[in-house]
Write a protein that holds these residues in place. Sequence first.
Motif, PDB file in Angstrom:
ATOM      1  N   UNK A  42      -2.229 -12.705  12.077  1.00 26.98           N
ATOM      2  CA  UNK A  42      -1.124 -13.446  12.686  1.00 26.98           C
ATOM      3  C   UNK A  42      -0.060 -13.808  11.649  1.00 26.98           C
ATOM      4  N   UNK A  43      -0.484 -14.044  10.428  1.00 30.21           N
ATOM      5  CA  UNK A  43       0.437 -14.442   9.372  1.00 30.21           C
ATOM      6  C   UNK A  43       1.292 -13.273   8.876  1.00 30.21           C
ATOM      7  N   UNK A  44       0.707 -12.095   8.731  1.00 29.84           N
ATOM      8  CA  UNK A  44       1.402 -10.986   8.062  1.00 29.84           C
ATOM      9  C   UNK A  44       1.762  -9.780   8.931  1.00 29.84           C
ATOM     10  N   UNK A  45       0.958  -9.470   9.948  1.00 30.98           N
ATOM     11  CA  UNK A  45       1.040  -8.140  10.556  1.00 30.98           C
ATOM     12  C   UNK A  45       2.387  -7.792  11.166  1.00 30.98           C
ATOM     13  N   UNK A  46       3.010  -8.697  11.895  1.00 32.31           N
ATOM     14  CA  UNK A  46       4.280  -8.349  12.549  1.00 32.31           C
ATOM     15  C   UNK A  46       5.353  -7.981  11.527  1.00 32.31           C
ATOM     16  N   UNK A  47       5.461  -8.774  10.465  1.00 34.90           N
ATOM     17  CA  UNK A  47       6.476  -8.491   9.441  1.00 34.90           C
ATOM     18  C   UNK A  47       6.162  -7.179   8.711  1.00 34.90           C
ATOM     19  N   UNK A  48       4.897  -6.942   8.442  1.00 38.61           N
ATOM     20  CA  UNK A  48       4.533  -5.696   7.753  1.00 38.61           C
ATOM     21  C   UNK A  48       4.843  -4.483   8.619  1.00 38.61           C
ATOM     22  N   UNK A  57      11.410   8.020   7.884  1.00 37.24           N
ATOM     23  CA  UNK A  57      11.086   9.276   7.212  1.00 37.24           C
ATOM     24  C   UNK A  57       9.703   9.262   6.560  1.00 37.24           C
ATOM     25  N   UNK A  58       9.047   8.119   6.568  1.00 39.84           N
ATOM     26  CA  UNK A  58       7.741   7.988   5.950  1.00 39.84           C
ATOM     27  C   UNK A  58       6.685   8.603   6.871  1.00 39.84           C
ATOM     28  N   UNK A  59       5.876   9.531   6.352  1.00 36.03           N
ATOM     29  CA  UNK A  59       4.811  10.121   7.182  1.00 36.03           C
ATOM     30  C   UNK A  59       3.811   9.048   7.641  1.00 36.03           C
ATOM     31  N   UNK A  60       3.145   9.296   8.767  1.00 33.97           N
ATOM     32  CA  UNK A  60       2.207   8.319   9.339  1.00 33.97           C
ATOM     33  C   UNK A  60       1.104   7.937   8.361  1.00 33.97           C
ATOM     34  N   UNK A  61       0.547   8.894   7.639  1.00 30.95           N
ATOM     35  CA  UNK A  61      -0.510   8.592   6.667  1.00 30.95           C
ATOM     36  C   UNK A  61       0.003   7.645   5.592  1.00 30.95           C
ATOM     37  N   UNK A  62       1.212   7.879   5.130  1.00 37.13           N
ATOM     38  CA  UNK A  62       1.807   7.010   4.113  1.00 37.13           C
ATOM     39  C   UNK A  62       2.054   5.614   4.684  1.00 37.13           C
ATOM     40  N   UNK A  63       2.434   5.534   5.955  1.00 34.27           N
ATOM     41  CA  UNK A  63       2.646   4.228   6.596  1.00 34.27           C
ATOM     42  C   UNK A  63       1.331   3.441   6.647  1.00 34.27           C
ATOM     43  N   UNK A  64       0.243   4.115   7.027  1.00 33.33           N
ATOM     44  CA  UNK A  64      -1.054   3.440   7.101  1.00 33.33           C
ATOM     45  C   UNK A  64      -1.491   2.941   5.730  1.00 33.33           C
ATOM     46  N   UNK A  65      -1.292   3.779   4.712  1.00 37.73           N
ATOM     47  CA  UNK A  65      -1.657   3.365   3.352  1.00 37.73           C
ATOM     48  C   UNK A  65      -0.799   2.189   2.894  1.00 37.73           C
ATOM     49  N   UNK A  66       0.487   2.230   3.222  1.00 36.14           N
ATOM     50  CA  UNK A  66       1.391   1.154   2.839  1.00 36.14           C
ATOM     51  C   UNK A  66       0.986  -0.163   3.502  1.00 36.14           C
ATOM     52  N   UNK A  67       0.648  -0.106   4.780  1.00 36.29           N
ATOM     53  CA  UNK A  67       0.213  -1.324   5.479  1.00 36.29           C
ATOM     54  C   UNK A  67      -1.060  -1.866   4.841  1.00 36.29           C
ATOM     55  N   UNK A  68      -2.007  -0.980   4.527  1.00 38.35           N
ATOM     56  CA  UNK A  68      -3.239  -1.444   3.890  1.00 38.35           C
ATOM     57  C   UNK A  68      -2.940  -2.098   2.541  1.00 38.35           C
TER      58      UNK A  68
END
Length: 173
Positions: A42-48, A57-68
Motif C-alpha cells: 500500500x505504501x509503495x506499489x502504486x507509485x512504483x 520502451x522498457x521490455x516487460x522483463x526489465x519492468x518486472x526486475x525494476x519493480x523488484x
Amino acid sequence: MADDIDPNAGLFGGDEPETNPEEEHLKFIFGLNPNRTSAISDLFSNEMMATVDEEPDLPEEAKRKLIFKMTANSVLDMVMECLSPEMSEEVASCLDSYLGMCIVNKKFEVDLLGELRKAILEIKQEDGESDEDYDRRVSDFEDAWWSIPQPLLNQRNPDDAIREEMIRYGLNE
C-alpha cells in the motif's frame, strides 16, 4: 451441565494455546510478515507501477526486475532508517555476509549452514571431557570450518567463496 463447553471461555484467553518466548519471538518477527507485506504494498506499489509505466520502451522483463529492485531497495532503506547508526552498520554487515553465503549456496547448490551442522554433529564428547572443554572444542571447530576447503565448493573454503561473491556484488566495503 458440567460437561458443557462454556462458549465464553475464549473471551478470557482460556482457549489460546500457550507459547514459549521463542515461539512468540518468531511469530512477531516472521509471522507478521504477510501483514507487513500488505502495508509495504500500500505504501509503495502504486507509485512504483506508475514510474515503470512511464517507460513505454522498457521490455516487460526489465519492468518486472525494476519493480523488484525498487521494492527491495525501499524495504532495505526502511529497515536501515529505523535502526540506530551503530546497529544499522552491524545489520548491513551481517546482511552482506548472509547474502554472500546465500549466493554461494545457490551457485554450488549447497547449504553451508546445513553442512556445518552435519560436521558439528559428528564431534562427540570424549570420555572424561568436561562440558566446557567439549563446547570449546565444538566452537573452535565451527570457527575453523569456514577456512577448510570443502568438496561441495570444488575444494574452496567457504570464507573465500563468500568473500568472492561479496566482491562481485560490491558488498566488500
